[in-house]
Enzyme design. Structure first.
Site, mmCIF file in Angstrom:
data_model
loop_
_atom_site.group_PDB
_atom_site.id
_atom_site.type_symbol
_atom_site.label_atom_id
_atom_site.label_comp_id
_atom_site.label_asym_id
_atom_site.label_seq_id
_atom_site.Cartn_x
_atom_site.Cartn_y
_atom_site.Cartn_z
ATOM 1 N N SER A 102 0.843 -1.194 0.000
ATOM 2 C CA SER A 102 0.000 0.000 0.000
ATOM 3 C C SER A 102 0.887 1.257 0.000
ATOM 4 O O SER A 102 1.695 1.425 -0.913
ATOM 5 C CB SER A 102 -0.968 -0.045 1.186
ATOM 6 O OG SER A 102 -1.981 0.925 1.038
ATOM 7 N N ASP A 245 -8.819 -6.201 -4.794
ATOM 8 C CA ASP A 245 -8.376 -5.076 -3.968
ATOM 9 C C ASP A 245 -9.379 -3.935 -4.109
ATOM 10 O O ASP A 245 -9.540 -3.383 -5.199
ATOM 11 C CB ASP A 245 -6.986 -4.630 -4.426
ATOM 12 C CG ASP A 245 -6.375 -3.553 -3.526
ATOM 13 O OD1 ASP A 245 -7.119 -2.910 -2.760
ATOM 14 O OD2 ASP A 245 -5.152 -3.353 -3.594
ATOM 15 N N HIS A 273 -7.061 -5.991 -0.058
ATOM 16 C CA HIS A 273 -6.076 -5.027 0.435
ATOM 17 C C HIS A 273 -5.699 -5.435 1.857
ATOM 18 O O HIS A 273 -5.862 -4.675 2.818
ATOM 19 C CB HIS A 273 -6.658 -3.614 0.400
ATOM 20 C CG HIS A 273 -5.619 -2.534 0.370
ATOM 21 N ND1 HIS A 273 -4.925 -2.194 -0.770
ATOM 22 C CD2 HIS A 273 -5.141 -1.714 1.344
ATOM 23 C CE1 HIS A 273 -4.084 -1.214 -0.499
ATOM 24 N NE2 HIS A 273 -4.182 -0.907 0.785
#
Length: 295
Positions: A102, A245, A273
């Site tokens: 991320s 995601d 995610h």
């Protein structure tokens, strides 16, 4: 072998870090996402990498865990990348294989551009390219005005909006964090609420507080123009895209890989995610295989 260390940077930030594995093995630096401390990389994930013959370093970003808490906006994402270099210095590591998730993937890109001698290879997981304005993407998702690449899902926008809500106790904090992970996980694989709760409890105990950090959301972003500079990244790069995601949906990974010469994009079915235990073996295989190929 596990060793903890604190490093004080020349700019006065104290960074907590932890090294796992044998000193002579290839070094992997794990860089967590925004407002998450080192234990965002679960012990089981780290242990699996060490079992593949890797020395693993994970650390607390500033404003998380046991590192310095500034809670101000007088720094940028590029400063967070410089912190990662300071962690390597603290462990006496000249260069590492950088694995970023991320926002950690954003930092990996910045490291490869601004500190190329410190990066042996890149694994960029569940992230977006530097030419993507994430703040604008969140705003677009909230206002129903999507841009060129897919924006975060409405469910993600809604759950993140409640991060700063006060909670009466640790159990309530854990309830909210697990609810957040349920959304971030993408909804395709069975959600192991007990496992995520245990991981978050460990992260809270590590930090000494149930309060969720938020300072990184106010850090000065990297100018989107820097995305064009990724054409000069010279280290082997692997981009890991989560098939479900909800933050950086398909085809963000392919877009990022297309900006880095020779980069490969792997889309992982069922991956959102998050780092669900069910996918640890596959993700560890991808990281270890990439490190081995990079040499």
């Amino acid at each position: 072998m596990i060793a903890e260390r604190t490093t004080t940077t020349s700019w006065g930030v104290v960074l907590w870090s932890q090294s796992w594995g044998r000193p002579g093995d290839p070094v992997v630096l794990l860089v967590m996402g925004a407002n998450a401390n080192a234990l965002g990389w679960p012990d089981e994930f780290v242990e699996a990498l060490v079992a593949r013959g890797l020395r693993v370093i994970r650390y607390d970003h500033r404003d998380t865990g046991r590192s310095t808490h500034l809670d101000i906006t007088a720094y940028g994402v590029a400063d967070l990348a410089a912190d990662a270099v300071a962690v390597l210095d603290g462990h006496g590591v000249e260069a590492a294989h950088v694995v970023g998730l991320s926002m950690g993937g954003t930092l990996g890109q910045v490291l490869a551009l601004d500190h190329p001698g410190r990066v042996r290879s890149l694994v960029l997981m569940l992230t977006a390219a530097l030419d993507v304005d994430f703040g604008a993407a969140l705003s677009g998702a909230r206002d129903g005005e999507p841009g060129g690449l897919p924006v975060p899902s409405p469910e993600v926008v809604a759950v993140l909006a409640h991060r700063a809500d006060p909670v009466p106790d640790v159990e309530a904090a854990l309830d909210r964090r697990v609810a957040e992970w349920r959304v971030l996980a993408g909804g395709e694989l069975p959600f192991d609420a007990a496992r995520f709760r245990a991981w978050e409890r460990a992260a809270i105990e590590h930090a000494g507080t149930a309060r969720q950090p938020s300072a990184h959301g106010r850090a000065v972003p990297v100018p989107v123009e820097r995305g064009a500079e990724l054409a000069r990244v010279a280290v082997p790069a692997l981009v890991v895209q989560g098939a479900v995601d909800p933050v950086n949906p398909v085809p963000h990974g392919a877009h990022l890989a297309g900006l880095i010469p020779g980069a490969r994009c792997v889309t992982v079915p069922g991956l959102g995610h998050a780092l669900p235990a069910a996918l640890h073996p596959l993700l560890v295989d991808l990281v270890a295989g990439h490190v081995s190929a990079a040499g």
